[in-house]
Design a protein around this motif. Structure first.
Motif, short mmCIF file in Angstrom:
data_model
loop_
_atom_site.label_atom_id
_atom_site.label_comp_id
_atom_site.label_asym_id
_atom_site.label_seq_id
_atom_site.Cartn_x
_atom_site.Cartn_y
_atom_site.Cartn_z
N GLY A 185 0.72 -1.30 0.06
CA GLY A 185 -0.14 -0.04 0.04
C GLY A 185 0.79 1.09 -0.07
N TRP A 186 2.20 1.07 0.00
CA TRP A 186 3.04 2.27 -0.07
C TRP A 186 3.14 2.75 -1.51
CZ3 TRP A 186 7.90 0.09 2.98
CH2 TRP A 186 7.40 -0.32 4.26
N SER A 187 3.75 3.99 -1.55
CA SER A 187 3.87 4.59 -2.97
C SER A 187 4.57 3.85 -3.81
CB SER A 187 4.02 6.19 -3.09
OG SER A 187 5.36 6.23 -2.28
N ILE A 188 4.80 3.84 -5.14
CA ILE A 188 5.81 3.70 -5.92
C ILE A 188 7.07 4.04 -5.74
CG2 ILE A 188 6.80 3.39 -8.26
CD1 ILE A 188 4.33 1.55 -7.90
N ARG A 189 7.10 5.31 -5.53
CA ARG A 189 8.49 6.15 -5.21
C ARG A 189 9.17 5.60 -3.87
NH1 ARG A 189 10.46 10.78 -7.05
NH2 ARG A 189 8.56 11.31 -8.24
N ALA A 190 8.04 5.59 -2.67
CA ALA A 190 8.55 5.14 -1.45
C ALA A 190 9.53 3.56 -1.63
CB ALA A 190 7.30 5.00 -0.49
N VAL A 191 8.62 2.89 -2.29
CA VAL A 191 9.08 1.30 -2.55
C VAL A 191 10.51 1.35 -3.28
CG1 VAL A 191 8.64 -0.85 -3.48
CG2 VAL A 191 7.04 0.29 -2.23
N ARG A 192 10.46 2.03 -4.29
CA ARG A 192 11.50 2.11 -5.07
C ARG A 192 12.71 2.67 -4.30
NH1 ARG A 192 11.78 0.05 -10.17
NH2 ARG A 192 14.03 0.43 -11.11
N THR A 193 12.56 3.92 -3.60
CA THR A 193 13.60 4.65 -3.03
C THR A 193 14.23 3.70 -1.81
OG1 THR A 193 12.59 6.86 -3.24
CG2 THR A 193 14.31 6.51 -1.40
N ILE A 194 13.38 3.08 -1.01
CA ILE A 194 13.77 2.13 -0.04
C ILE A 194 14.70 1.11 -0.77
CG2 ILE A 194 13.25 0.31 1.75
CD1 ILE A 194 10.76 2.24 2.34
N MET A 195 14.06 0.37 -1.72
CA MET A 195 14.84 -0.90 -2.49
C MET A 195 16.03 -0.31 -3.10
SD MET A 195 13.31 -2.82 -5.76
CE MET A 195 11.90 -3.30 -5.25
N GLU A 196 16.17 0.92 -3.63
CA GLU A 196 17.72 1.16 -4.09
C GLU A 196 18.61 1.71 -3.00
OE1 GLU A 196 17.32 3.77 -7.51
OE2 GLU A 196 16.39 2.17 -8.66
N VAL A 197 18.10 2.30 -1.98
CA VAL A 197 19.05 2.82 -0.91
C VAL A 197 19.70 1.18 -0.34
CG1 VAL A 197 19.16 3.47 1.39
CG2 VAL A 197 18.03 4.85 -0.15
N ILE A 198 18.88 0.28 -0.15
CA ILE A 198 19.22 -1.17 0.18
C ILE A 198 20.29 -1.68 -0.68
CG2 ILE A 198 18.60 -3.59 0.89
CD1 ILE A 198 15.93 -2.27 2.00
N VAL A 199 19.78 -1.58 -2.08
CA VAL A 199 20.59 -2.06 -3.09
C VAL A 199 21.96 -1.34 -3.21
CG1 VAL A 199 20.80 -2.45 -5.73
CG2 VAL A 199 18.82 -3.33 -4.45
N GLY A 200 21.93 -0.24 -3.21
CA GLY A 200 23.26 0.49 -3.51
C GLY A 200 24.02 0.66 -2.35
N GLY A 201 23.51 0.46 -0.97
CA GLY A 201 24.18 0.40 -0.03
C GLY A 201 24.97 -1.14 0.12
N THR A 202 24.23 -2.04 -0.18
CA THR A 202 24.80 -3.33 -0.29
C THR A 202 25.97 -3.65 -1.41
OG1 THR A 202 22.87 -4.32 0.24
CG2 THR A 202 24.35 -5.88 -0.72
N GLY A 203 25.60 -2.90 -2.62
CA GLY A 203 26.85 -2.86 -3.44
C GLY A 203 27.90 -1.87 -3.28
N TRP A 204 27.83 -1.25 -2.43
CA TRP A 204 29.11 -0.36 -1.96
C TRP A 204 29.83 -1.03 -0.85
CZ3 TRP A 204 29.68 1.95 3.24
CH2 TRP A 204 30.74 2.83 3.26
N LEU A 205 29.08 -1.63 -0.12
CA LEU A 205 30.02 -2.68 0.88
C LEU A 205 30.78 -3.67 0.23
CD1 LEU A 205 27.28 -3.13 3.78
CD2 LEU A 205 29.17 -1.74 3.89
N LEU A 206 30.18 -4.21 -1.20
CA LEU A 206 30.82 -5.19 -1.72
C LEU A 206 31.88 -4.60 -2.67
CD1 LEU A 206 27.91 -7.49 -2.88
CD2 LEU A 206 29.59 -7.89 -1.22
N GLY A 207 31.97 -3.21 -2.64
CA GLY A 207 33.25 -2.71 -3.50
C GLY A 207 32.63 -1.97 -4.74
N GLY A 208 31.20 -1.82 -4.86
CA GLY A 208 30.68 -1.13 -5.89
C GLY A 208 30.94 0.21 -5.94
N PRO A 209 30.92 0.92 -7.17
CA PRO A 209 31.62 2.52 -7.17
C PRO A 209 30.29 3.39 -6.89
CG PRO A 209 31.11 1.59 -9.34
CD PRO A 209 31.00 0.52 -8.71
#
Length: 229
Positions: free
Chosen positions: A150-174
């Motif tokens: 029931g959340w907005s598309i923008r909220a779901v997308r933002t949370i998803m990409e913060v998690i994804v980007g943070g995980t990638g950064w911890l793995l050495g992603g740029p």
């Protein structure tokens, strides 16, 4: 029948042109060395800690995401989703392998590469979305989670990409200025791109009722595949 066949040919021309355009845009961003989109931060991070290529991880994660989305929706993906999942990664790998986009040095050229990359990704999304052959893996999951929570598309997308980007950064992603470029610029550019490409395809094919029969749903301007916030 002739008009229907002509519309079908143009649909798939747009679709495959879109995938290639996204692939070139992604490689331009990678070669700029100024950061990439959050999902690509994860793809690159995984590639750095494994023996698999960036493109292979794009495909592997795409398969996993589509499988999860299909399980949640209890339905099978459309052909466009399936092809997006399987082809985008190999396209990126092929461009990298053939070195079609040479490396550059200096802030000006790197910034040009980044800008071109963002623009190509946004326009490519418009090309592949316009034929309405199915959402990319990450978009499909975003829409389904938004529907279920029931959340907005923008909220779901933002949370998803913060998690994804943070995980990638911890793995050495740029993570760099380019990541912010993708987050804040691709949304508006994609909105224009999808609208423009839909109108262009409609003018070329005079599709009207033909495509209405293929898919009754109106395409959302935020319905893009995981390359921005």
């Amino acid at each position: 029948m002739h008009k229907r066949k002509r519309a079908w040919v143009w649909q798939w021309m747009f679709f495959f042109s879109g995938l290639w355009t996204i692939s070139f845009g992604t490689v331009f961003a990678i070669k700029s060395d100024l950061g990439v989109a959050p999902w690509d931060v994860l793809h690159i991070g995984l590639a750095r800690v494994s023996s698999l290529s960036i493109g292979t991880w794009v495909t592997v994660l795409g398969i996993v995401i589509v499988a999860v989305t299909c399980w949640l929706k209890r339905s099978y993906p459309q052909w466009g989703t399936f092809l997006n999942m399987l082809l985008l990664g190999p396209f990126i790998d092929l461009i990298m392998f053939l070195n079609l986009i040479p490396a550059v040095s200096g802030w000006v050229l790197r910034l040009v590469y980044l800008t071109v990359g963002v623009a190509l990704v946004a326009f490519g999304v418009g090309l592949y979305i316009a034929p309405r052959t199915g959402a990319g893996p990450r978009d499909g999951l975003t829409l389904e989670l938004a529907k279920r929570t029931g959340w907005s598309i923008r909220a779901v997308r933002t949370i998803m990409e913060v998690i994804v980007g943070g995980t990638g950064w911890l793995l050495g992603g740029p993570v760099h200025i380019g990541t912010l470029f993708f987050c804040f610029l691709t949304g508006p550019l994609m909105q224009w791109s999808i609208s423009y490409c839909e109108r262009l395809l409609e003018r070329i094919t005079k599709r009207g009722a033909i495509l209405e029969n293929l898919n009754q749903r109106k395409v959302r301007t935020y319905h893009h595949d995981g390359f921005g916030c």
